[in-house]
Design an enzyme around this catalytic site. Structure first.
Site, PDB file in Angstrom:
ATOM      1  CB  ILE A  94      -0.951   0.011   1.212  1.00  0.00           C
ATOM      2  CG1 ILE A  94      -1.796  -1.263   1.242  1.00  0.00           C
ATOM      3  CG2 ILE A  94      -1.848   1.245   1.164  1.00  0.00           C
ATOM      4  CD1 ILE A  94      -2.650  -1.489   0.018  1.00  0.00           C
ATOM      5  CG  ASP A  95       3.669   2.553   3.153  1.00  0.00           C
ATOM      6  OD1 ASP A  95       2.695   3.306   3.329  1.00  0.00           O
ATOM      7  OD2 ASP A  95       4.364   2.134   4.086  1.00  0.00           O
TER       8      ASP A  95
END
Length: 411
Positions: free
Chosen positions: A183-184
């Protein structure tokens, strides 16, 4: 004398106030494309990821250097300066730099930079052309806006962990996070795309704009076909291990000596697979003739395939199938992936020299291959504050002024 090729973002100046992964991944993308990225770090401590080890870089004797390898993953091609933004002179210095910047990227909590006069409204008043990208866990509004957000919790909240891992009731069943902070990383990629769009829009309007990036928004977006399936049917998908919910056979299979991955995506590939393994009749069987039929009759198909695939080793299956245009491959470790001849032929591993007698830093090449404005690797991940004096001199500060700021604790 050979000149360096032009870069896509030559002349773009980025003031990077971010740390950890999502923001630095974004700014590394911009730096790889030629932007001048100045990474602002806390004096003494620096970016959190400088200390996220082990693993650490090693010196020429193989000893740990206490420099975390995590930091090197997302900070190449940048210049590092140390500025204390809680110090009034540090704030003034950053505002001065923002006046000349094209882009600011930050990932502080919502409203966290307002007290320092480094929020968008404050900097926009000084530089209307500024593109300002904020990255937070949950965005600038909504009931969760004030919460801190981290990759792991967003993988859980967005539903990604509910579709990752083996099904409940099977060995090892239960929700799992991805092996990388995806997600980062995706947020960094979306943020860099948004910044490039804003730069292009500025060509027409002459004005910058504000970009609000949220990890949760990105987590929902990258559910992709799984989200689309839920929205179409109202049925939430579940965990199915390595089985694809909409394709068959599209998963791993046990072989005589390990595992092989089959990624059969259409009926032609399935027919060629059946012919190659000596079972052409499977492709004419009404239960398996189309992908939709194979998905509906997956259990019956696997009951036929699994004993056949155990009869040969992984390398044998790959040798048999790869020239038949049947997508297949091994399940590599990271070490095996870097040793793969295709990975090596593409130059995926790069070495970034650091100078001063320090060993080079190994890294992974940017996968964007631009023919006219290629990615250029001109700086290894910087030491903390390595470029403080150099950058401040470019902003018109002489050595006496720099030393005074250092003595005051502003840098």
């Amino acid at each position: 004398m050979t000149q360096s090729p032009p870069t896509a973002l030559a002349g773009i100046k980025v003031l990077d106030l971010s740390r950890v992964l999502a923001g630095p991944w974004c700014t590394q993308m911009l730096a790889d494309l030629g932007a001048d990225v100045v990474k602002v770090e806390r004096p003494v401590a620096g970016d959190d990821t400088r200390h996220w080890g082990p693993p650490f870089l090693r010196d020429e004797d193989g000893n740990d250097t206490r420099e975390a390898s995590y930091f090197t993953a997302c900070n190449r091609n940048k210049r590092s300066i140390t500025v204390d933004m809680a110090h009034p002179q540090g704030q003034a210095l950053l505002r001065r730099m923002a006046c000349e910047a094209d882009v600011v990227v930050e990932n502080f909590k919502v409203g966290g930079l307002q007290q320092y006069g480094l929020d968008y409204d404050s900097l926009k008043a000084l530089n209307p052309r500024l593109i300002y990208c904020s990255i937070t866990g949950f965005g600038q509004d909504g009931p969760y806006a004030e919460r801190a957000g981290y990759d792991l919790m967003v993988q859980a909240m967005c539903g990604l962990m509910s579709i990752t891992g083996h099904a409940d009731g099977t060995p090892g069943g239960g929700p799992l996070k991805a092996g990388v902070a995806v997600i980062d990383v995706f947020t960094g990629l979306y943020a860099s795309n948004a910044i490039l769009a804003a730069i292009n829009a500025r060509h027409a309007t002459g004005q910058g704009q504000y970009i609000d990036m949220a990890l949760l928004d990105v987590g929902m977006a990258v559910l992709a076909n799984q989200a689309a399936g839920f929205l179409a049917t109202g049925t939430a998908p579940g965990r199915a291990g390595n089985v694809h919910p909409s394709l068959a056979p599209y998963q791993d299979f046990a072989t005589q000596d390990g595992n092989v991955l089959l990624a059969i995506g259409n009926d032609g590939q399935f027919a060629r697979f059946c012919a190659a393994i000596g079972e052409p009749g499977w492709a004419q069987d009404a239960r398996f003739a189309t992908n939709t039929a194979r998905v509906h009759h997956r259990a019956a198909l696997l009951a036929l395939m699994e004993p056949v695939l155990r009869q040969r080793g992984t390398a044998d299956w790959i040798a048999l199938l790869e020239d038949k245009a049947v997508p297949c491959g091994p399940i590599n470790t990271v070490a095996q992936a870097f040793a793969d001849p295709q990975v090596q032929a593409r130059g995926v591993r790069i070495e970034l020299p650091r100078g001063d007698g320090l060993p080079a830093v190994a890294g992974v090449a940017n996968p964007m291959r631009l023919s006219a404005t290629p990615v250029v690797y001109h700086r290894a991940p910087p030491a903390l504050g390595q470029h403080t004096d150099e950058v401040l001199e470019q902003f018109g500060l002489d050595s006496a002024r720099i030393e005074a700021l250092r003595n005051a604790g502003a840098i």
